[in-house]
Design a protein around this motif. Structure first.
Motif, PDB file in Angstrom:
ATOM      1  N   GLY A  29      32.261  54.930  34.504  1.00  0.00           N
ATOM      2  CA  GLY A  29      31.108  54.041  34.407  1.00  0.00           C
ATOM      3  C   GLY A  29      31.427  52.570  34.578  1.00  0.00           C
ATOM      4  O   GLY A  29      30.544  51.727  34.410  1.00  0.00           O
ATOM      5  N   GLN A  30      32.659  52.240  34.935  1.00  0.00           N
ATOM      6  CA  GLN A  30      33.041  50.837  35.127  1.00  0.00           C
ATOM      7  C   GLN A  30      32.713  50.391  36.544  1.00  0.00           C
ATOM      8  O   GLN A  30      32.920  51.127  37.502  1.00  0.00           O
ATOM      9  CB  GLN A  30      34.535  50.674  34.868  1.00  0.00           C
ATOM     10  N   LEU A  31      32.208  49.167  36.671  1.00  0.00           N
ATOM     11  CA  LEU A  31      31.885  48.587  37.962  1.00  0.00           C
ATOM     12  C   LEU A  31      32.615  47.260  38.089  1.00  0.00           C
ATOM     13  O   LEU A  31      32.588  46.443  37.171  1.00  0.00           O
ATOM     14  CB  LEU A  31      30.377  48.404  38.097  1.00  0.00           C
ATOM     15  N   VAL A  32      33.296  47.070  39.216  1.00  0.00           N
ATOM     16  CA  VAL A  32      34.111  45.876  39.447  1.00  0.00           C
ATOM     17  C   VAL A  32      33.599  45.169  40.694  1.00  0.00           C
ATOM     18  O   VAL A  32      33.350  45.806  41.723  1.00  0.00           O
ATOM     19  CB  VAL A  32      35.602  46.245  39.629  1.00  0.00           C
ATOM     20  N   VAL A  33      33.434  43.846  40.600  1.00  0.00           N
ATOM     21  CA  VAL A  33      32.983  43.024  41.732  1.00  0.00           C
ATOM     22  C   VAL A  33      34.043  41.963  41.994  1.00  0.00           C
ATOM     23  O   VAL A  33      34.520  41.299  41.065  1.00  0.00           O
ATOM     24  CB  VAL A  33      31.633  42.338  41.435  1.00  0.00           C
ATOM     25  N   PHE A  34      34.405  41.792  43.273  1.00  0.00           N
ATOM     26  CA  PHE A  34      35.414  40.795  43.630  1.00  0.00           C
ATOM     27  C   PHE A  34      35.149  40.303  45.049  1.00  0.00           C
ATOM     28  O   PHE A  34      34.415  40.947  45.808  1.00  0.00           O
ATOM     29  CB  PHE A  34      36.829  41.373  43.497  1.00  0.00           C
ATOM     30  N   PRO A  35      35.726  39.155  45.438  1.00  0.00           N
ATOM     31  CA  PRO A  35      35.497  38.650  46.798  1.00  0.00           C
ATOM     32  C   PRO A  35      36.028  39.624  47.849  1.00  0.00           C
ATOM     33  O   PRO A  35      37.105  40.206  47.684  1.00  0.00           O
ATOM     34  CB  PRO A  35      36.291  37.335  46.821  1.00  0.00           C
ATOM     35  N   GLY A  36      35.296  39.762  48.941  1.00  0.00           N
ATOM     36  CA  GLY A  36      35.696  40.713  49.965  1.00  0.00           C
ATOM     37  C   GLY A  36      37.046  40.397  50.580  1.00  0.00           C
ATOM     38  O   GLY A  36      37.743  41.293  51.056  1.00  0.00           O
ATOM     39  N   TRP A  37      37.439  39.114  50.582  1.00  0.00           N
ATOM     40  CA  TRP A  37      38.699  38.726  51.218  1.00  0.00           C
ATOM     41  C   TRP A  37      39.926  39.012  50.360  1.00  0.00           C
ATOM     42  O   TRP A  37      41.069  38.882  50.825  1.00  0.00           O
ATOM     43  CB  TRP A  37      38.689  37.240  51.582  1.00  0.00           C
ATOM     44  N   LEU A  38      39.738  39.402  49.108  1.00  0.00           N
ATOM     45  CA  LEU A  38      40.865  39.584  48.190  1.00  0.00           C
ATOM     46  C   LEU A  38      41.601  40.888  48.490  1.00  0.00           C
ATOM     47  O   LEU A  38      41.015  41.975  48.438  1.00  0.00           O
ATOM     48  CB  LEU A  38      40.365  39.575  46.747  1.00  0.00           C
ATOM     49  N   GLN A  39      42.882  40.800  48.777  1.00  0.00           N
ATOM     50  CA  GLN A  39      43.667  41.997  49.060  1.00  0.00           C
ATOM     51  C   GLN A  39      43.866  42.825  47.800  1.00  0.00           C
ATOM     52  O   GLN A  39      44.068  42.286  46.706  1.00  0.00           O
ATOM     53  CB  GLN A  39      45.031  41.621  49.654  1.00  0.00           C
ATOM     54  N   HIS A  40      43.841  44.139  47.988  1.00  0.00           N
ATOM     55  CA  HIS A  40      43.963  45.045  46.850  1.00  0.00           C
ATOM     56  C   HIS A  40      44.495  46.395  47.322  1.00  0.00           C
ATOM     57  O   HIS A  40      44.525  46.682  48.520  1.00  0.00           O
ATOM     58  CB  HIS A  40      42.611  45.214  46.155  1.00  0.00           C
ATOM     59  N   PHE A  41      44.903  47.219  46.365  1.00  0.00           N
ATOM     60  CA  PHE A  41      45.363  48.566  46.657  1.00  0.00           C
ATOM     61  C   PHE A  41      45.213  49.398  45.397  1.00  0.00           C
ATOM     62  O   PHE A  41      44.895  48.866  44.320  1.00  0.00           O
ATOM     63  CB  PHE A  41      46.816  48.571  47.154  1.00  0.00           C
ATOM     64  N   VAL A  42      45.416  50.698  45.525  1.00  0.00           N
ATOM     65  CA  VAL A  42      45.309  51.599  44.376  1.00  0.00           C
ATOM     66  C   VAL A  42      46.634  52.330  44.201  1.00  0.00           C
ATOM     67  O   VAL A  42      47.153  52.939  45.146  1.00  0.00           O
ATOM     68  CB  VAL A  42      44.159  52.613  44.553  1.00  0.00           C
ATOM     69  N   GLN A  43      47.162  52.272  42.989  1.00  0.00           N
ATOM     70  CA  GLN A  43      48.390  52.990  42.667  1.00  0.00           C
ATOM     71  C   GLN A  43      48.160  54.504  42.769  1.00  0.00           C
ATOM     72  O   GLN A  43      47.022  54.979  42.613  1.00  0.00           O
ATOM     73  CB  GLN A  43      48.838  52.652  41.240  1.00  0.00           C
ATOM     74  N   PRO A  44      49.211  55.282  43.034  1.00  0.00           N
ATOM     75  CA  PRO A  44      49.047  56.739  43.098  1.00  0.00           C
ATOM     76  C   PRO A  44      48.384  57.295  41.833  1.00  0.00           C
ATOM     77  O   PRO A  44      48.759  56.933  40.713  1.00  0.00           O
ATOM     78  CB  PRO A  44      50.483  57.249  43.242  1.00  0.00           C
ATOM     79  N   TYR A  45      47.389  58.113  42.053  1.00  0.00           N
ATOM     80  CA  TYR A  45      46.683  58.762  40.950  1.00  0.00           C
ATOM     81  C   TYR A  45      47.472  59.983  40.503  1.00  0.00           C
ATOM     82  O   TYR A  45      47.946  60.771  41.331  1.00  0.00           O
ATOM     83  CB  TYR A  45      45.273  59.164  41.405  1.00  0.00           C
ATOM     84  N   ARG A  46      47.596  60.160  39.195  1.00  0.00           N
ATOM     85  CA  ARG A  46      48.307  61.297  38.633  1.00  0.00           C
ATOM     86  C   ARG A  46      47.397  62.012  37.643  1.00  0.00           C
ATOM     87  O   ARG A  46      47.241  61.585  36.501  1.00  0.00           O
ATOM     88  CB  ARG A  46      49.593  60.849  37.917  1.00  0.00           C
ATOM     89  N   GLY A  47      46.748  63.063  38.117  1.00  0.00           N
ATOM     90  CA  GLY A  47      45.840  63.803  37.256  1.00  0.00           C
ATOM     91  C   GLY A  47      45.595  65.193  37.798  1.00  0.00           C
ATOM     92  O   GLY A  47      45.914  65.498  38.953  1.00  0.00           O
ATOM     93  N   THR A  48      45.007  66.043  36.961  1.00  0.00           N
ATOM     94  CA  THR A  48      44.729  67.421  37.381  1.00  0.00           C
ATOM     95  C   THR A  48      43.310  67.581  37.914  1.00  0.00           C
ATOM     96  O   THR A  48      43.028  68.547  38.626  1.00  0.00           O
ATOM     97  CB  THR A  48      44.928  68.391  36.205  1.00  0.00           C
ATOM     98  N   GLN A  49      42.423  66.644  37.573  1.00  0.00           N
ATOM     99  CA  GLN A  49      41.042  66.680  38.042  1.00  0.00           C
ATOM    100  C   GLN A  49      40.817  65.577  39.079  1.00  0.00           C
ATOM    101  O   GLN A  49      41.475  64.536  39.038  1.00  0.00           O
ATOM    102  CB  GLN A  49      40.073  66.485  36.871  1.00  0.00           C
ATOM    103  N   PRO A  50      39.889  65.792  40.031  1.00  0.00           N
ATOM    104  CA  PRO A  50      39.638  64.753  41.032  1.00  0.00           C
ATOM    105  C   PRO A  50      39.155  63.452  40.398  1.00  0.00           C
ATOM    106  O   PRO A  50      38.449  63.448  39.386  1.00  0.00           O
ATOM    107  CB  PRO A  50      38.545  65.372  41.915  1.00  0.00           C
TER     108      PRO A  50
END
Length: 209
Positions: free
Chosen positions: A170-191
């Motif tokens: 339920g969390q929503l995050v807003v940031f400038p479109g130009w800001l570089q970002h990435f997602v760390q590897p997810y480690r879980g049993t459910q999607p």
């Protein structure tokens, strides 16, 4: 002594954006689609990336989420204008392009940005079930400092080069479109299901506030 915080990069998080019943439907639909459609490849390292057409889908769960997204981006826009004492003299239309990501164990995204948009948004209808005690970086949304790196002071990190958010349902995050970002590897049993949006503001020259 007077201190100035120049060239700040605004990132806003909202803990009040959840609609549990609709979020469960969003997650269910996206997981089912990930199992029947090949999706597309963009910044995703593994995982499933939907076609970016969610804002055009007529089902109530999608249309409700788009309203939630626009409401939060609008709040961010007015807050930024207020903080800079900038008058908002025009009305704006909010154009949204949206897509889903379904991550399973080991999936991640590479460094990228959405510079064609004014704001980017990510929403988590289902942040997954990672054991953060064992995998504290699992699925973190990481932002990179957009400034040119400087000389490091030994023994202290006064100017960290990254900032990370641990996704929550339920969390929503807003940031400038130009800001570089990435997602760390997810480690879980459910999607793990996230929905991302590019938002552009277009001035409506026919009306004023």
């Amino acid at each position: 002594m007077e201190g100035l915080a120049l060239f700040a990069t605004p990132i806003f998080t909202f803990a009040d954006a959840a609609e549990p019943a609709l979020d469960r439907e969003l997650a269910r639909r996206m997981i089912a689609e990930s199992e029947s459609s090949p999706g597309i490849t963009r910044s995703n390292g593994g995982g499933w990336h939907s076609v970016p057409d969610l804002s055009q889908r007529p089902e109530p769960c999608f249309q409700d989420l788009m309203r939630r997204v626009v409401a939060r981006v609008q709040a961010v826009f007015f807050e930024l204008a207020r903080a800079q004492e900038a008058a908002v003299d025009l009305r704006y239309r909010f154009g949204v392009q949206a897509w889903a990501m379904v991550m399973r164990d080991g999936d991640h995204t590479i460094v990228h940005d959405h510079a064609e948009s004014h704001f980017s948004v990510v929403y988590y209808p289902d942040a997954g079930d990672a054991d953060l005690a064992r995998h504290p970086d699992s699925g973190k949304l990481c932002f990179l400092d957009p400034r040119r790196g400087g000389t490091v002071i030994s023994g202290i990190d006064l100017f960290p080069s990254q900032f990370a958010i641990v996704p929550q349902n339920g969390q929503l995050v807003v940031f400038p479109g130009w800001l570089q970002h990435f997602v760390q590897p997810y480690r879980g049993t459910q999607p793990r299901v996230s929905i991302s949006c590019n938002v552009r503001l277009e001035a409506d020259l026919r009306a004023s506030i």
